[in-house]
Design a protein around this motif. Structure first.
Motif, PDB file in Angstrom:
ATOM      1  N   ASP A 135      -1.745 -37.268  -5.407  1.00  0.00           N
ATOM      2  CA  ASP A 135      -1.106 -38.096  -5.255  1.00  0.00           C
ATOM      3  C   ASP A 135      -0.442 -38.566  -4.092  1.00  0.00           C
ATOM      4  O   ASP A 135      -0.108 -39.675  -3.618  1.00  0.00           O
ATOM      5  N   PHE A 136       0.748 -37.884  -3.696  1.00  0.00           N
ATOM      6  CA  PHE A 136       1.664 -38.122  -3.175  1.00  0.00           C
ATOM      7  C   PHE A 136       1.835 -36.508  -2.540  1.00  0.00           C
ATOM      8  O   PHE A 136       2.669 -35.641  -3.342  1.00  0.00           O
ATOM      9  N   ASP A 163      -3.707 -39.991  -1.726  1.00  0.00           N
ATOM     10  CA  ASP A 163      -3.251 -41.784  -1.109  1.00  0.00           C
ATOM     11  C   ASP A 163      -2.624 -41.721  -0.636  1.00  0.00           C
ATOM     12  O   ASP A 163      -2.394 -41.732   0.704  1.00  0.00           O
ATOM     13  N   LEU A 164      -0.926 -40.827  -0.717  1.00  0.00           N
ATOM     14  CA  LEU A 164       0.284 -41.527   0.186  1.00  0.00           C
ATOM     15  C   LEU A 164       0.351 -40.451   0.172  1.00  0.00           C
ATOM     16  O   LEU A 164       0.931 -38.971   0.138  1.00  0.00           O
ATOM     17  N   LEU A 226      -0.107 -39.120  14.062  1.00  0.00           N
ATOM     18  CA  LEU A 226      -0.112 -39.583  12.403  1.00  0.00           C
ATOM     19  C   LEU A 226      -1.753 -40.805  12.209  1.00  0.00           C
ATOM     20  O   LEU A 226      -2.389 -40.314  11.666  1.00  0.00           O
ATOM     21  N   ARG A 227      -2.077 -41.268  13.648  1.00  0.00           N
ATOM     22  CA  ARG A 227      -2.845 -41.812  13.740  1.00  0.00           C
ATOM     23  C   ARG A 227      -4.160 -41.606  13.663  1.00  0.00           C
ATOM     24  O   ARG A 227      -4.982 -41.668  13.345  1.00  0.00           O
ATOM     25  N   SER A 228      -4.362 -40.444  15.095  1.00  0.00           N
ATOM     26  CA  SER A 228      -4.991 -39.567  15.292  1.00  0.00           C
ATOM     27  C   SER A 228      -6.104 -39.105  14.111  1.00  0.00           C
ATOM     28  O   SER A 228      -6.852 -38.684  13.900  1.00  0.00           O
ATOM     29  N   ALA A 229      -4.503 -38.789  13.187  1.00  0.00           N
ATOM     30  CA  ALA A 229      -5.178 -37.514  11.872  1.00  0.00           C
ATOM     31  C   ALA A 229      -5.765 -38.770  11.038  1.00  0.00           C
ATOM     32  O   ALA A 229      -6.376 -37.579  10.024  1.00  0.00           O
ATOM     33  N   GLY A 230      -5.689 -39.930  10.960  1.00  0.00           N
ATOM     34  CA  GLY A 230      -6.118 -40.469  10.356  1.00  0.00           C
ATOM     35  C   GLY A 230      -5.822 -41.210   9.241  1.00  0.00           C
ATOM     36  O   GLY A 230      -5.985 -42.304   8.162  1.00  0.00           O
ATOM     37  N   PHE A 231      -3.891 -41.530   9.705  1.00  0.00           N
ATOM     38  CA  PHE A 231      -2.787 -41.947   8.310  1.00  0.00           C
ATOM     39  C   PHE A 231      -2.485 -43.250   9.041  1.00  0.00           C
ATOM     40  O   PHE A 231      -2.685 -43.446  10.233  1.00  0.00           O
ATOM     41  N   TYR A 242       7.755 -41.586   7.968  1.00  0.00           N
ATOM     42  CA  TYR A 242       7.692 -42.611   7.600  1.00  0.00           C
ATOM     43  C   TYR A 242       6.496 -42.466   6.094  1.00  0.00           C
ATOM     44  O   TYR A 242       6.080 -41.370   6.135  1.00  0.00           O
ATOM     45  N   LEU A 243       6.544 -43.875   6.037  1.00  0.00           N
ATOM     46  CA  LEU A 243       5.323 -43.397   4.633  1.00  0.00           C
ATOM     47  C   LEU A 243       3.923 -43.835   5.038  1.00  0.00           C
ATOM     48  O   LEU A 243       4.003 -44.505   6.053  1.00  0.00           O
ATOM     49  N   CYS A 244       3.579 -43.065   4.962  1.00  0.00           N
ATOM     50  CA  CYS A 244       1.663 -43.139   5.535  1.00  0.00           C
ATOM     51  C   CYS A 244       0.670 -42.933   4.255  1.00  0.00           C
ATOM     52  O   CYS A 244       1.171 -42.797   3.048  1.00  0.00           O
ATOM     53  N   ARG A 245      -0.724 -43.854   4.440  1.00  0.00           N
ATOM     54  CA  ARG A 245      -1.336 -43.590   3.745  1.00  0.00           C
ATOM     55  C   ARG A 245      -2.659 -43.008   4.091  1.00  0.00           C
ATOM     56  O   ARG A 245      -2.848 -43.681   5.617  1.00  0.00           O
ATOM     57  N   ARG A 246      -3.498 -42.364   3.287  1.00  0.00           N
ATOM     58  CA  ARG A 246      -4.748 -41.729   4.265  1.00  0.00           C
ATOM     59  C   ARG A 246      -5.492 -43.176   3.914  1.00  0.00           C
ATOM     60  O   ARG A 246      -5.730 -43.553   3.339  1.00  0.00           O
TER      61      ARG A 246
END
Length: 266
Positions: A135-136, A163-164, A226-231, A242-246
């Motif tokens: 989950d995290f 998720d996160l 992060l964006r390139s990897a899908g986050f 950074y707090l990211c979401r999948r």
């Protein structure tokens, strides 16, 4: 959140202050300055009371109640963040690291604090061996120690982040973040020189006397990777954190093809 008590032995109640002091000395050097019932593990840390002094700046961005949640702490070191997640009620916490000393420190600290945390020797490149999503996921202080940082992010997205994800990397260079175009003509070069364009600094030898420092991003590169990897970046509570979401990868490019050890790869 109150942690359910373990048995007296498991909770470390049988370990006195002198024994804690002795084991802390035996397990030197410590990078996490933990408070083990009044015994500090790294009181002379060059960054001060680390990582507590960093944690206070972004602790608010993490869910205060993790009851019933699973947590994976990658590069857990002596377990500071693993134990903080347990204090927030996480049902299951797994910490992984590639250094035996750190894992031994973490197991001892968790025992002293009466926390049921699983610590395993595992590389970030081998997270597929865990065989589950969490989950995290905590991925802090690891990226710049990797020769293949983007591969690591791809593997996290593919195999363990449900998720996160809490992400942190040392950054150098400009803190500006420019909006980049989806494409550029072959002869266009000026954008590469802009301070806010994503760039990675390669360290051939050592940085801060550490031969494991390989790639250090500027702020724009950290966010772009992060964006390139899908986050998706949900919150940016501190300069490097950074707090990211999948999210969803929409360009359909193949990713994370690196075979896990023992998994029947090449």
């Amino acid at each position: 959140m109150v942690i359910s008590p373990l048995s007296a032995a498991d909770a470390g109640q049988d370990i006195g202050t002198e024994e804690i002091q002795r084991r802390v000395q035996e397990l030197q050097p410590w990078f996490h300055n933990l408070d083990l019932r009044g015994v500090r593990t790294a009181p002379d840390h060059f960054l001060g009371d680390y990582p507590s002094i960093k944690w206070v700046n972004f602790a608010h961005a993490i869910p205060a109640d993790l009851t019933g949640k699973s947590v994976l702490d990658i590069g857990c070191n002596a377990g500071f963040y693993s134990m903080e997640m347990k204090r927030r009620g996480a049902a299951r916490v797994v910490g992984i690291d590639s250094e035996d000393l750190y894992l031994e420190q973490a197991r001892f600290a968790a025992r002293v604090n009466g926390m049921d945390i699983e610590f395993r020797k595992l590389s970030v490149y081998d997270v597929a061996q865990l065989g589950e999503t969490f989950d995290f996921v905590i991925f802090m202080g690891v990226l710049y120690h990797l020769r293949h940082p983007l591969l690591a992010l791809d593997l996290l997205y593919e195999h363990v982040v449900g998720d996160l994800m809490l992400f942190q990397s040392m950054q150098r260079g400009s803190t500006e973040v420019d909006a980049v175009q989806a494409d550029y003509p072959f002869w266009a070069q000026d954008h590469f020189e802009q301070p806010g364009y994503p760039r990675m600094y390669f360290i051939e030898h050592k940085y801060c006397e550490d031969p494991t420092n390989w790639w250090v991003p500027n702020a724009a590169a950290a966010e772009a990777m992060l964006r390139s990897a899908g986050f998706e970046i949900v919150e940016h509570p501190e300069q490097e954190v950074y707090l990211c979401r999948r999210g969803t990868i929409i360009d359909n490019e193949p990713r994370a093809v690196y075979p896990s050890r023992g998994g029947g790869g090449r």
